[in-house]
Design an enzyme around this catalytic site. Structure first.
Site, PDB file in Angstrom:
ATOM      1  CB  SER A 148      -0.872  -0.005   1.272  1.00 18.62           C
ATOM      2  OG  SER A 148      -1.391   1.266   1.561  1.00 18.62           O
ATOM      3  CE1 TYR A 161      -3.949  -2.042   5.125  1.00 13.79           C
ATOM      4  CE2 TYR A 161      -3.003   0.130   4.746  1.00 13.79           C
ATOM      5  CZ  TYR A 161      -3.562  -1.041   4.254  1.00 13.79           C
ATOM      6  OH  TYR A 161      -3.732  -1.200   2.900  1.00 13.79           O
TER       7      TYR A 161
END
Length: 255
Positions: A148, A161
């Site tokens: 990401s 995350y």
């Protein structure tokens, strides 16, 4: 021809988290390029739907359920892929979560939520790479870790995350060094994609506007727009690419 280098005919690709969103789009893209695709998820019904779509389009697929955070589950997955399809040539580590109990300022993050995110997003990718080692080294395989932009920059209130995705970028580089020249390992870093994982963001006008201000292309990506870069990294078109991070982020990290 250059276009022939994208052909994945005769190869077997395992895609974790392949039942929806980015994972499903990548699974369908790999199948369209000729691969036999093994999408995985924890839900048998969801992953079978991906295989049905692959087969409806004329491709070949095998639905498998797996818990990527569980060693025995992951090892059983690759044992079955070896027995039924002769092994995996491509592994796409896409399974990822970002649950509510792992969001917020540090004092509000549940430690169990932190552990769960790390188990799925980071440990799961490592376990899959570990279990697939012999498959990949047999004929020279490719691993694509889906990280990401959160693996390259900080994102507020998403500490577990971001930590997991930064770790995934690091593991990508270490695996690439350990497995060269036989196996290529790369990382794909999408920006904000319109999936169920970002549904809350797209429905919040203020959050959506803030994200679009940071994104030069001024929109969320469709999941299918992440499939093309994944096929590239998996294919011979990227035969001299390893240890790299390819961003597909609408320009997010260019700022």
């Amino acid at each position: 021809m250059v276009t022939d280098m994208f052909d994945l005919s005769g190869r077997v690709a395992v895609v974790t988290g392949g039942s929806r969103g980015i994972g499903r789009a990548i699974a369908l893209g790999l199948a369209d390029a000729g691969a036999t695709v093994v999408p995985t998820a924890r839900s048998a019904d969801d992953v079978q739907e991906t295989v049905d779509r692959i087969e409806d389009a004329g491709g070949e697929g095998l639905a498998e359920t797996v818990d990527v955070a569980d060693v025995e589950s992951v090892e059983s997955l690759f044992d079955r892929v070896g027995e039924e399809l002769g092994g995996a040539d491509v592994v796409v580590n896409n399974a990822g979560i970002n649950p509510g109990n792992a969001l917020g300022t540090p004092d509000r993050v549940d430690p169990e939520g932190f552990d769960t995110v790390m188990d799925v997003n980071l440990r799961g990718a490592f376990l899959c790479a570990r279990a697939a080692t012999e498959h990949l080294q047999k004929d020279g395989g490719s691993v694509v870790n889906v990280a990401s932009v959160g693996g390259l920059v900080g994102l507020p209130r998403q500490h577990p995350y971001v930590a997991s995705k930064h770790g995934l970028v690091g593991i990508t580089k270490s695996l690439a060094l350990d497995w060269a020249p036989d196996v290529r390992v790369n990382c794909l870093a999408p920006g904000y994609v319109a999936t169920d994982l970002t549904e809350d963001l797209t429905s919040d006008d203020d959050l959506r506007a803030a994200i679009l201000r940071q994104t030069p292309l001024d929109r969320f990506a469709d999941p299918e727009e992440i499939a093309g870069p994944a096929v590239f990294l998996a294919s011979d078109a990227a035969s001299y690419v390893t240890g790299s991070v390819l961003t597909a982020d609408g320009g997010w990290t260019a700022r």
